[in-house]
Design a protein around this motif. Sequence first.
Motif, PDB file in Angstrom:
ATOM      1  N   LYS A 236      -9.541   1.670   7.085  1.00 45.06           N
ATOM      2  CA  LYS A 236     -10.061   0.477   6.429  1.00 45.06           C
ATOM      3  C   LYS A 236      -9.905   0.562   4.915  1.00 45.06           C
ATOM      4  N   GLN A 237     -10.052   1.748   4.349  1.00 47.40           N
ATOM      5  CA  GLN A 237      -9.894   1.927   2.919  1.00 47.40           C
ATOM      6  C   GLN A 237      -8.477   1.558   2.475  1.00 47.40           C
ATOM      7  N   ALA A 238      -7.491   1.906   3.287  1.00 48.96           N
ATOM      8  CA  ALA A 238      -6.102   1.575   2.953  1.00 48.96           C
ATOM      9  C   ALA A 238      -5.900   0.066   2.916  1.00 48.96           C
ATOM     10  N   LEU A 239      -6.588  -0.648   3.773  1.00 49.51           N
ATOM     11  CA  LEU A 239      -6.499  -2.109   3.779  1.00 49.51           C
ATOM     12  C   LEU A 239      -7.056  -2.687   2.477  1.00 49.51           C
ATOM     13  N   LEU A 240      -8.234  -2.226   2.087  1.00 50.64           N
ATOM     14  CA  LEU A 240      -8.850  -2.738   0.857  1.00 50.64           C
ATOM     15  C   LEU A 240      -7.999  -2.391  -0.361  1.00 50.64           C
ATOM     16  N   ALA A 241      -7.536  -1.147  -0.434  1.00 53.39           N
ATOM     17  CA  ALA A 241      -6.739  -0.722  -1.583  1.00 53.39           C
ATOM     18  C   ALA A 241      -5.449  -1.528  -1.677  1.00 53.39           C
ATOM     19  N   THR A 242      -4.808  -1.782  -0.541  1.00 55.76           N
ATOM     20  CA  THR A 242      -3.569  -2.557  -0.535  1.00 55.76           C
ATOM     21  C   THR A 242      -3.819  -3.984  -1.007  1.00 55.76           C
ATOM     22  N   LEU A 243      -4.893  -4.585  -0.525  1.00 54.82           N
ATOM     23  CA  LEU A 243      -5.214  -5.954  -0.927  1.00 54.82           C
ATOM     24  C   LEU A 243      -5.502  -6.044  -2.421  1.00 54.82           C
ATOM     25  N   LEU A 244      -6.292  -5.139  -2.932  1.00 52.29           N
ATOM     26  CA  LEU A 244      -6.656  -5.189  -4.349  1.00 52.29           C
ATOM     27  C   LEU A 244      -5.450  -4.917  -5.249  1.00 52.29           C
ATOM     28  N   GLU A 245      -4.613  -3.962  -4.867  1.00 53.21           N
ATOM     29  CA  GLU A 245      -3.437  -3.672  -5.683  1.00 53.21           C
ATOM     30  C   GLU A 245      -2.428  -4.818  -5.617  1.00 53.21           C
ATOM     31  N   THR A 246      -2.284  -5.417  -4.449  1.00 49.60           N
ATOM     32  CA  THR A 246      -1.410  -6.586  -4.319  1.00 49.60           C
ATOM     33  C   THR A 246      -1.881  -7.694  -5.242  1.00 49.60           C
ATOM     34  N   SER A 247      -3.183  -7.908  -5.284  1.00 51.72           N
ATOM     35  CA  SER A 247      -3.764  -8.970  -6.108  1.00 51.72           C
ATOM     36  C   SER A 247      -3.550  -8.718  -7.591  1.00 51.72           C
ATOM     37  N   ILE A 248      -3.912  -7.534  -8.064  1.00 48.19           N
ATOM     38  CA  ILE A 248      -3.831  -7.283  -9.500  1.00 48.19           C
ATOM     39  C   ILE A 248      -2.384  -7.244  -9.975  1.00 48.19           C
ATOM     40  N   LYS A 249      -1.479  -6.770  -9.132  1.00 49.59           N
ATOM     41  CA  LYS A 249      -0.059  -6.754  -9.518  1.00 49.59           C
ATOM     42  C   LYS A 249       0.491  -8.174  -9.628  1.00 49.59           C
ATOM     43  N   ASP A 250       0.045  -9.060  -8.757  1.00 47.07           N
ATOM     44  CA  ASP A 250       0.481 -10.450  -8.834  1.00 47.07           C
ATOM     45  C   ASP A 250      -0.052 -11.102 -10.114  1.00 47.07           C
ATOM     46  N   VAL A 251      -1.320 -10.850 -10.425  1.00 45.88           N
ATOM     47  CA  VAL A 251      -1.897 -11.380 -11.670  1.00 45.88           C
ATOM     48  C   VAL A 251      -1.098 -10.885 -12.874  1.00 45.88           C
ATOM     49  N   LEU A 252      -0.797  -9.602 -12.884  1.00 47.73           N
ATOM     50  CA  LEU A 252      -0.063  -9.022 -14.004  1.00 47.73           C
ATOM     51  C   LEU A 252       1.328  -9.628 -14.126  1.00 47.73           C
TER      52      LEU A 252
END
Length: 220
Positions: free
Chosen positions: A66-82
């Motif tokens: 489950k941690q891998a799911l959260l980390a992937t989602l958050l990193e996907t989000s912040i990279k898109d914002v950047l």
Amino acid sequence: MISDARETTAPAAPHWRTYGPLGLHPILVHAMEAFGEHGYHGTSVRDIAGRVGVTVPALYYHYENKQALLATLLETSIKDVLDRCRAAAEEAGDEPLPRFCAMVESIVLYMAHRQGLAFLDTEIRSLEPGNRARYVALRDYLEHMLLDTVAAGIERGVFTTPIPADAVRAVLIMCQGVAGWYRPDGPLSAEEVARRHVLLSLGTVGHPDAVRKAGPAVDG
């Protein structure tokens, strides 16, 4: 049958203001929805697997836990914002005022159009130390992009805030808050919310004549 989970991110948008389908792997989509509804700690892997329509072992085949799911989602989000913020800054050019306006607009549009992902920033507390460090480093980079622009504006007399670091943090908190309250069926479009937040942000960094000088990002 679900496809390879390595397909986790949406294709690059043709323009930073353009938003198409989310394009996430189905497991990530359902994890995002579950975390949004019940929080990270209130969501089980079995719940996510049930939403996707796969067994728990099948889900583990794609994501370690489950941690891998959260980390992937958050990193996907912040990279898109950047990516979008960098594109907006590049399009605006080197002058601090239009650059700052475009960057703020890009962030607010992201918060409005990608609410499900953006809202997960509230779950940063649930990241394990290594994942948290990577995410915070990316988020800090976004903050420094804005801060460098404000600092350049202060040097040129465009912005007057005596506390630029605090002002930029306030701007980001205000922009990120859009993910929590914006509604597509509400009285304001995402674009209007972005315009208003540009004005509010200009006031925060001490631009003396925001409405007259901010340009299309505000007036348009």
